[in-house]
Design a protein around this motif. Structure first.
Motif, PDB file in Angstrom:
ATOM      1  N   GLY A 184       0.812  -1.216   0.000  1.00 45.26           N
ATOM      2  CA  GLY A 184       0.000   0.000   0.000  1.00 45.26           C
ATOM      3  C   GLY A 184       0.844   1.264   0.000  1.00 45.26           C
ATOM      4  N   GLY A 185       2.028   1.186   0.557  1.00 39.12           N
ATOM      5  CA  GLY A 185       2.949   2.335   0.559  1.00 39.12           C
ATOM      6  C   GLY A 185       2.594   3.414   1.555  1.00 39.12           C
ATOM      7  N   THR A 186       1.691   3.132   2.490  1.00 40.36           N
ATOM      8  CA  THR A 186       1.189   4.206   3.349  1.00 40.36           C
ATOM      9  C   THR A 186       2.228   4.715   4.345  1.00 40.36           C
ATOM     10  N   ASN A 187       3.249   3.936   4.635  1.00 41.56           N
ATOM     11  CA  ASN A 187       4.338   4.402   5.492  1.00 41.56           C
ATOM     12  C   ASN A 187       5.604   4.646   4.666  1.00 41.56           C
ATOM     13  N   LEU A 188       5.891   3.726   3.742  1.00 43.68           N
ATOM     14  CA  LEU A 188       7.140   3.803   2.979  1.00 43.68           C
ATOM     15  C   LEU A 188       7.238   5.093   2.163  1.00 43.68           C
ATOM     16  N   LEU A 189       6.146   5.495   1.527  1.00 46.08           N
ATOM     17  CA  LEU A 189       6.228   6.689   0.674  1.00 46.08           C
ATOM     18  C   LEU A 189       6.509   7.944   1.499  1.00 46.08           C
TER      19      LEU A 189
ATOM     20  N   ARG B 208       6.954   1.366  10.484  1.00 48.80           N
ATOM     21  CA  ARG B 208       8.100   1.791  11.283  1.00 48.80           C
ATOM     22  C   ARG B 208       7.654   2.760  12.370  1.00 48.80           C
ATOM     23  N   THR B 209       8.543   2.954  13.303  1.00 52.13           N
ATOM     24  CA  THR B 209       8.220   3.815  14.433  1.00 52.13           C
ATOM     25  C   THR B 209       7.863   5.232  13.970  1.00 52.13           C
ATOM     26  N   ARG B 210       7.096   5.918  14.800  1.00 55.06           N
ATOM     27  CA  ARG B 210       6.806   7.330  14.510  1.00 55.06           C
ATOM     28  C   ARG B 210       7.652   8.258  15.380  1.00 55.06           C
ATOM     29  N   CYS B 211       8.748   7.781  15.918  1.00 56.63           N
ATOM     30  CA  CYS B 211       9.663   8.654  16.661  1.00 56.63           C
ATOM     31  C   CYS B 211       9.997   9.864  15.774  1.00 56.63           C
TER      32      CYS B 211
ATOM     33  N   GLU C  73      12.057  15.008  23.413  1.00 53.79           N
ATOM     34  CA  GLU C  73      10.597  14.854  23.500  1.00 53.79           C
ATOM     35  C   GLU C  73      10.255  13.367  23.404  1.00 53.79           C
ATOM     36  N   THR C  74       9.644  12.824  24.450  1.00 53.65           N
ATOM     37  CA  THR C  74       9.454  11.364  24.479  1.00 53.65           C
ATOM     38  C   THR C  74       8.026  10.921  24.780  1.00 53.65           C
ATOM     39  N   ARG C  75       7.051  11.793  24.632  1.00 53.58           N
ATOM     40  CA  ARG C  75       5.687  11.420  24.996  1.00 53.58           C
ATOM     41  C   ARG C  75       5.230  10.148  24.284  1.00 53.58           C
ATOM     42  N   ASN C  76       5.638   9.973  23.047  1.00 51.54           N
ATOM     43  CA  ASN C  76       5.198   8.804  22.272  1.00 51.54           C
ATOM     44  C   ASN C  76       6.308   7.774  22.114  1.00 51.54           C
ATOM     45  N   HIS C  77       7.024   7.540  23.183  1.00 47.58           N
ATOM     46  CA  HIS C  77       8.086   6.541  23.128  1.00 47.58           C
ATOM     47  C   HIS C  77       7.758   5.356  24.040  1.00 47.58           C
ATOM     48  N   ALA C  78       8.641   4.353  23.967  1.00 45.59           N
ATOM     49  CA  ALA C  78       8.403   3.088  24.672  1.00 45.59           C
ATOM     50  C   ALA C  78       8.947   3.139  26.094  1.00 45.59           C
TER      51      ALA C  78
ATOM     52  N   ILE D 129      14.789   3.983  22.106  1.00 44.22           N
ATOM     53  CA  ILE D 129      13.584   3.847  22.928  1.00 44.22           C
ATOM     54  C   ILE D 129      12.331   4.026  22.065  1.00 44.22           C
ATOM     55  N   ALA D 130      12.482   3.768  20.761  1.00 43.26           N
ATOM     56  CA  ALA D 130      11.362   4.009  19.840  1.00 43.26           C
ATOM     57  C   ALA D 130      10.219   3.034  20.100  1.00 43.26           C
TER      58      ALA D 130
END
Ligand code: SF4
Length: 324
Positions: free
Chosen positions: A29-34, A114-117, A142-147, A156-157
Protein backbone atom coordinates in the motif's frame (compact mmCIF):
# COMPACT_ATOMS: atom_id res chain seq x y z
CA UNK A 1 12.24 12.26 -3.12
CA UNK A 2 15.13 10.59 -4.88
CA UNK A 3 14.64 8.78 -8.21
CA UNK A 4 14.03 5.04 -8.04
CA UNK A 5 13.28 2.12 -10.36
CA UNK A 6 9.85 0.54 -10.27
CA UNK A 7 9.32 -3.19 -10.83
CA UNK A 8 5.88 -4.79 -10.87
CA UNK A 9 6.20 -8.31 -9.48
CA UNK A 10 4.66 -11.13 -11.53
CA UNK A 11 4.87 -13.82 -8.87
CA UNK A 12 6.21 -14.18 -5.30
CA UNK A 13 9.45 -15.91 -6.32
CA UNK A 14 10.51 -13.27 -8.85
CA UNK A 15 9.42 -10.54 -6.41
CA UNK A 16 11.62 -12.03 -3.76
CA UNK A 17 14.60 -12.25 -6.09
CA UNK A 18 14.16 -8.66 -7.25
CA UNK A 19 13.91 -7.33 -3.70
CA UNK A 20 16.98 -9.29 -2.59
CA UNK A 21 19.14 -6.94 -4.70
CA UNK A 22 21.04 -4.17 -2.93
CA UNK A 23 18.88 -1.29 -1.75
CA UNK A 24 15.58 -2.68 -3.05
CA UNK A 25 12.28 -2.66 -1.14
CA UNK A 26 8.87 -4.19 -1.49
CA UNK A 27 5.94 -1.82 -1.72
CA UNK A 28 2.35 -2.82 -1.00
CA UNK A 29 0.00 0.00 0.00
CA UNK A 30 2.95 2.33 0.56
CA UNK A 31 1.19 4.21 3.35
CA UNK A 32 4.34 4.40 5.49
CA UNK A 33 7.14 3.80 2.98
CA UNK A 34 6.23 6.69 0.67
CA UNK A 35 6.28 9.15 3.58
CA UNK A 36 9.70 7.86 4.56
CA UNK A 37 10.93 8.22 0.99
CA UNK A 38 9.61 11.78 0.64
CA UNK A 39 11.52 12.73 3.79
CA UNK A 40 14.59 10.79 2.53
CA UNK A 41 14.64 8.73 5.70
CA UNK A 42 14.62 5.77 3.33
CA UNK A 43 15.97 5.99 -0.20
CA UNK A 44 15.55 2.63 -1.98
CA UNK A 45 16.90 2.50 -5.53
CA UNK A 46 14.28 -0.08 -6.56
CA UNK A 47 10.69 -0.58 -5.47
CA UNK A 48 9.21 -4.03 -6.11
CA UNK A 49 5.44 -3.66 -6.22
CA UNK A 50 3.75 -6.70 -4.68
CA UNK A 51 0.32 -5.12 -4.32
CA UNK A 52 -1.14 -7.06 -7.26
CA UNK A 53 0.15 -10.47 -6.21
CA UNK A 54 -2.55 -12.94 -5.27
CA UNK A 55 -1.84 -14.42 -1.86
CA UNK A 56 -5.24 -16.09 -1.59
CA UNK A 57 -7.35 -13.40 0.05
CA UNK A 58 -8.98 -14.44 3.31
CA UNK A 59 -9.61 -18.19 3.48
CA UNK A 60 -10.64 -20.69 6.12
CA UNK A 61 -7.73 -22.90 7.11
CA UNK A 62 -8.79 -25.78 9.34
CA UNK A 63 -10.39 -24.16 12.37
CA UNK A 64 -8.45 -20.94 11.74
CA UNK A 65 -8.17 -18.27 9.09
CA UNK A 66 -5.44 -17.47 6.61
CA UNK A 67 -5.16 -13.82 5.62
CA UNK A 68 -3.11 -13.09 2.50
CA UNK A 69 -0.43 -10.45 2.86
CA UNK A 70 -1.97 -8.09 0.31
CA UNK A 71 -5.47 -8.06 1.85
CA UNK A 72 -6.19 -4.51 2.93
CA UNK A 73 -6.77 -3.56 6.54
CA UNK A 74 -10.32 -2.47 5.62
CA UNK A 75 -11.15 -5.87 4.13
CA UNK A 76 -9.81 -7.75 7.16
CA UNK A 77 -11.72 -5.51 9.58
CA UNK A 78 -14.96 -5.95 7.65
CA UNK A 79 -14.72 -9.71 7.08
CA UNK A 80 -17.74 -11.39 8.72
CA UNK A 81 -15.64 -14.32 10.02
CA UNK A 82 -13.09 -11.99 11.60
CA UNK A 83 -15.83 -9.87 13.19
CA UNK A 84 -17.60 -12.93 14.56
CA UNK A 85 -14.71 -15.09 15.79
CA UNK A 86 -11.69 -12.76 16.11
CA UNK A 87 -13.39 -9.43 16.94
CA UNK A 88 -10.35 -8.11 18.80
CA UNK A 89 -8.54 -7.99 15.45
CA UNK A 90 -11.33 -6.14 13.71
CA UNK A 91 -11.55 -3.60 16.53
CA UNK A 92 -7.81 -3.07 16.61
CA UNK A 93 -7.73 -2.42 12.88
CA UNK A 94 -10.64 0.00 13.01
CA UNK A 95 -8.94 1.95 15.79
CA UNK A 96 -5.90 2.60 13.59
CA UNK A 97 -5.17 5.30 11.01
CA UNK A 98 -8.08 6.59 8.89
CA UNK A 99 -10.57 5.01 6.50
CA UNK A 100 -8.54 6.12 3.49
CA UNK A 101 -5.32 4.67 4.87
CA UNK A 102 -6.99 1.40 5.87
CA UNK A 103 -8.27 1.06 2.29
CA UNK A 104 -4.68 1.12 1.01
CA UNK A 105 -2.65 -0.42 3.84
CA UNK A 106 -2.01 -4.15 3.54
CA UNK A 107 -1.72 -6.88 6.15
CA UNK A 108 1.95 -7.49 5.37
CA UNK A 109 2.81 -3.80 5.30
CA UNK A 110 1.00 -3.14 8.57
CA UNK A 111 3.29 -5.64 10.30
CA UNK A 112 6.32 -3.76 8.99
CA UNK A 113 5.29 -0.19 9.72
CA UNK A 114 8.10 1.79 11.28
CA UNK A 115 8.22 3.82 14.43
CA UNK A 116 6.81 7.33 14.51
CA UNK A 117 9.66 8.65 16.66
CA UNK A 118 9.92 12.24 15.36
CA UNK A 119 13.72 12.14 15.42
CA UNK A 120 13.72 9.10 13.15
CA UNK A 121 11.83 11.21 10.60
CA UNK A 122 14.13 14.24 10.98
CA UNK A 123 17.33 13.60 9.03
CA UNK A 124 19.06 16.52 10.77
CA UNK A 125 19.06 14.71 14.12
CA UNK A 126 20.99 11.77 15.54
CA UNK A 127 19.20 8.44 15.30
CA UNK A 128 20.69 4.98 15.74
CA UNK A 129 17.77 3.40 13.94
CA UNK A 130 18.17 5.57 10.83
CA UNK A 131 21.97 5.85 10.95
CA UNK A 132 23.57 3.23 13.22
CA UNK A 133 26.10 4.64 15.65
CA UNK A 134 24.96 8.26 15.30
CA UNK A 135 23.27 8.48 18.72
CA UNK A 136 19.70 8.96 19.89
CA UNK A 137 18.20 12.44 19.95
CA UNK A 138 15.08 11.19 21.71
CA UNK A 139 16.88 10.43 24.96
CA UNK A 140 16.65 13.66 26.88
CA UNK A 141 14.34 15.04 24.18
CA UNK A 142 10.60 14.85 23.50
CA UNK A 143 9.45 11.36 24.48
CA UNK A 144 5.69 11.42 25.00
CA UNK A 145 5.20 8.80 22.27
CA UNK A 146 8.09 6.54 23.13
CA UNK A 147 8.40 3.09 24.67
CA UNK A 148 8.92 2.09 28.30
CA UNK A 149 9.29 -1.67 27.76
CA UNK A 150 11.98 -3.43 25.74
CA UNK A 151 14.11 -0.32 25.33
CA UNK A 152 17.91 -0.25 25.15
CA UNK A 153 20.56 2.42 25.60
CA UNK A 154 20.59 2.69 21.80
CA UNK A 155 16.87 3.26 21.11
CA UNK A 156 13.58 3.85 22.93
CA UNK A 157 11.36 4.01 19.84
CA UNK A 158 7.80 2.76 20.21
CA UNK A 159 6.21 0.14 17.99
CA UNK A 160 3.22 2.21 16.82
CA UNK A 161 0.70 -0.28 15.39
CA UNK A 162 -2.59 -1.75 16.57
CA UNK A 163 -3.10 -4.82 14.38
CA UNK A 164 0.01 -6.61 15.61
CA UNK A 165 -1.00 -6.05 19.24
CA UNK A 166 -4.22 -7.97 18.63
CA UNK A 167 -2.34 -10.62 16.65
CA UNK A 168 -0.07 -11.21 19.62
CA UNK A 169 -3.05 -11.85 21.88
CA UNK A 170 -4.48 -14.21 19.28
CA UNK A 171 -1.28 -16.29 18.92
CA UNK A 172 -1.16 -15.50 15.21
CA UNK A 173 1.72 -16.66 13.06
CA UNK A 174 3.39 -15.08 10.03
CA UNK A 175 4.21 -16.98 6.83
CA UNK A 176 7.36 -15.81 5.06
CA UNK A 177 8.85 -16.85 1.77
CA UNK A 178 12.60 -16.63 2.15
CA UNK A 179 14.48 -15.08 -0.76
CA UNK A 180 16.29 -18.37 -1.35
CA UNK A 181 12.91 -20.07 -1.89
CA UNK A 182 12.11 -21.78 1.42
CA UNK A 183 8.87 -21.05 3.25
CA UNK A 184 8.97 -20.42 6.98
CA UNK A 185 6.41 -19.67 9.68
CA UNK A 186 7.17 -17.37 12.62
CA UNK A 187 5.39 -16.68 15.86
CA UNK A 188 4.75 -12.99 16.53
CA UNK A 189 7.29 -13.11 19.33
CA UNK A 190 10.03 -14.54 17.12
CA UNK A 191 9.24 -12.23 14.20
CA UNK A 192 10.07 -8.94 15.95
CA UNK A 193 13.45 -8.05 17.41
CA UNK A 194 14.13 -5.87 20.41
CA UNK A 195 16.37 -2.88 19.62
CA UNK A 196 19.36 -3.97 21.73
CA UNK A 197 22.59 -2.84 20.08
CA UNK A 198 21.05 -2.87 16.57
CA UNK A 199 17.84 -0.84 16.54
CA UNK A 200 18.02 -0.60 12.74
CA UNK A 201 17.17 -4.34 12.56
CA UNK A 202 13.49 -4.66 13.52
CA UNK A 203 12.44 -8.13 12.36
CA UNK A 204 13.88 -11.49 11.32
CA UNK A 205 13.39 -10.63 7.65
CA UNK A 206 16.45 -10.54 5.40
CA UNK A 207 16.49 -8.63 2.08
CA UNK A 208 14.04 -10.28 -0.32
CA UNK A 209 12.12 -12.17 2.37
CA UNK A 210 8.43 -11.73 1.59
CA UNK A 211 5.50 -11.97 4.01
CA UNK A 212 2.86 -14.07 2.26
CA UNK A 213 0.17 -14.50 4.93
CA UNK A 214 -0.92 -14.23 8.53
CA UNK A 215 -2.53 -17.28 10.11
CA UNK A 216 -5.10 -16.94 12.88
CA UNK A 217 -5.62 -20.11 14.93
CA UNK A 218 -9.01 -20.77 16.50
CA UNK A 219 -9.27 -18.31 19.39
CA UNK A 220 -8.74 -19.71 22.88
CA UNK A 221 -10.98 -17.06 24.41
CA UNK A 222 -14.48 -15.88 23.50
CA UNK A 223 -14.20 -12.63 25.46
CA UNK A 224 -12.18 -10.27 23.30
CA UNK A 225 -11.54 -6.58 23.90
CA UNK A 226 -9.32 -3.98 22.26
CA UNK A 227 -9.09 -0.72 24.15
CA UNK A 228 -6.93 2.14 22.91
CA UNK A 229 -6.18 5.31 24.88
CA UNK A 230 -4.89 8.19 22.76
CA UNK A 231 -4.68 11.95 22.63
CA UNK A 232 -7.75 12.31 20.39
CA UNK A 233 -10.63 10.08 19.42
CA UNK A 234 -9.38 9.04 15.97
CA UNK A 235 -6.36 9.08 13.70
CA UNK A 236 -3.86 8.94 16.55
CA UNK A 237 -1.37 6.39 17.80
CA UNK A 238 -1.90 4.65 21.12
CA UNK A 239 -0.55 6.08 24.35
CA UNK A 240 -1.56 2.74 25.81
CA UNK A 241 -3.60 -0.03 24.20
CA UNK A 242 -4.63 -3.42 25.52
CA UNK A 243 -5.83 -6.42 23.50
CA UNK A 244 -7.37 -9.08 25.71
CA UNK A 245 -8.47 -12.61 24.79
CA UNK A 246 -10.03 -14.28 27.83
CA UNK A 247 -12.06 -17.39 28.59
CA UNK A 248 -13.88 -17.93 31.88
CA UNK A 249 -14.79 -21.32 33.39
CA UNK A 250 -16.59 -21.77 36.69
CA UNK A 251 -15.92 -18.19 37.75
CA UNK A 252 -12.18 -18.48 37.18
CA UNK A 253 -9.96 -17.23 34.39
CA UNK A 254 -9.25 -20.31 32.25
CA UNK A 255 -7.34 -18.51 29.51
CA UNK A 256 -5.78 -15.04 29.33
CA UNK A 257 -3.66 -13.65 26.52
CA UNK A 258 -2.98 -9.93 26.81
CA UNK A 259 -1.24 -7.84 24.14
CA UNK A 260 -0.09 -4.28 24.74
CA UNK A 261 0.47 -1.31 22.45
CA UNK A 262 1.89 2.12 23.22
CA UNK A 263 4.34 0.62 25.69
CA UNK A 264 6.88 -1.57 23.93
CA UNK A 265 9.53 -1.32 21.27
CA UNK A 266 7.74 -4.30 19.70
CA UNK A 267 4.08 -5.41 19.91
CA UNK A 268 4.18 -6.46 23.54
CA UNK A 269 3.06 -9.59 25.35
CA UNK A 270 4.49 -10.93 28.57
CA UNK A 271 3.68 -14.60 29.31
CA UNK A 272 4.19 -13.90 33.02
CA UNK A 273 1.25 -11.48 32.93
CA UNK A 274 -0.96 -14.17 31.42
CA UNK A 275 0.28 -16.67 34.01
CA UNK A 276 -0.63 -14.36 36.91
CA UNK A 277 -4.23 -14.35 35.68
CA UNK A 278 -4.88 -17.95 34.66
CA UNK A 279 -6.61 -20.05 37.31
CA UNK A 280 -7.57 -17.06 39.43
CA UNK A 281 -10.94 -15.59 40.35
CA UNK A 282 -11.18 -12.04 39.04
CA UNK A 283 -10.31 -9.46 41.71
CA UNK A 284 -8.63 -6.09 42.04
CA UNK A 285 -5.67 -7.79 43.74
CA UNK A 286 -5.17 -10.20 40.83
CA UNK A 287 -5.44 -7.41 38.26
CA UNK A 288 -2.94 -5.31 40.23
CA UNK A 289 -0.57 -8.26 40.37
CA UNK A 290 -0.81 -8.57 36.58
CA UNK A 291 -0.01 -4.87 36.20
CA UNK A 292 2.92 -5.17 38.63
CA UNK A 293 4.28 -8.02 36.53
CA UNK A 294 3.83 -6.12 33.28
CA UNK A 295 5.55 -2.99 34.57
CA UNK A 296 8.35 -4.54 36.63
CA UNK A 297 10.88 -3.88 33.86
CA UNK A 298 9.55 -0.51 32.72
CA UNK A 299 12.15 2.19 32.06
CA UNK A 300 10.24 5.43 31.55
CA UNK A 301 11.82 8.70 30.45
CA UNK A 302 10.58 11.96 31.89
CA UNK A 303 8.04 12.26 29.09
CA UNK A 304 6.70 8.72 29.44
CA UNK A 305 6.33 8.44 33.21
CA UNK A 306 2.57 8.93 32.82
CA UNK A 307 2.38 5.63 30.95
CA UNK A 308 3.09 3.58 34.08
CA UNK A 309 -0.11 4.51 35.97
CA UNK A 310 -2.05 4.76 32.72
CA UNK A 311 -1.12 1.21 31.69
CA UNK A 312 -2.14 -0.03 35.13
CA UNK A 313 -5.57 1.63 34.90
CA UNK A 314 -6.27 0.55 31.33
CA UNK A 315 -5.28 -3.04 32.06
CA UNK A 316 -7.48 -3.17 35.13
CA UNK A 317 -10.47 -1.70 33.25
CA UNK A 318 -10.08 -4.17 30.38
CA UNK A 319 -9.74 -7.14 32.73
CA UNK A 320 -12.78 -6.07 34.76
CA UNK A 321 -14.84 -5.98 31.57
CA UNK A 322 -13.39 -9.19 30.11
CA UNK A 323 -14.01 -11.23 33.26
CA UNK A 324 -17.34 -9.76 34.32
FE1 SF4 B 1 16.21 7.01 16.60
FE2 SF4 B 1 15.28 5.19 18.28
FE3 SF4 B 1 16.43 7.36 19.24
FE4 SF4 B 1 14.09 7.60 18.00
S1 SF4 B 1 14.45 6.52 19.90
S2 SF4 B 1 15.90 8.91 17.76
S3 SF4 B 1 14.23 5.97 16.46
S4 SF4 B 1 17.43 5.76 18.00
Amino acid sequence: MRPFDYVRAEDPVSASRAAAQANARFIGGGTNLLDLMKLEVMAPETLVDVSRLDFGGIAEDGDGLRIGATVTNSDVAADARVRRTWPVLSRALLSGASGQLRNKATTGGNLLQRTRCPYFYDTDTACNKRRPGSGCAAMGGETRNHAILGTSDQCIALYPGDMAVALRALDATIDVQRSEGAAERFSMQDFYRLPGETPDIETVLAPGDLITAVHLPAPKGDRQIYRKVRDRASYAFALVSVAAVVRMEGGRIAHAAIGFGGLGTVPWRDPDVDAVLVGEKPSAAVFDAAADTLLRGAVPEEGTQFKVPLARRVLRAVLEEATA
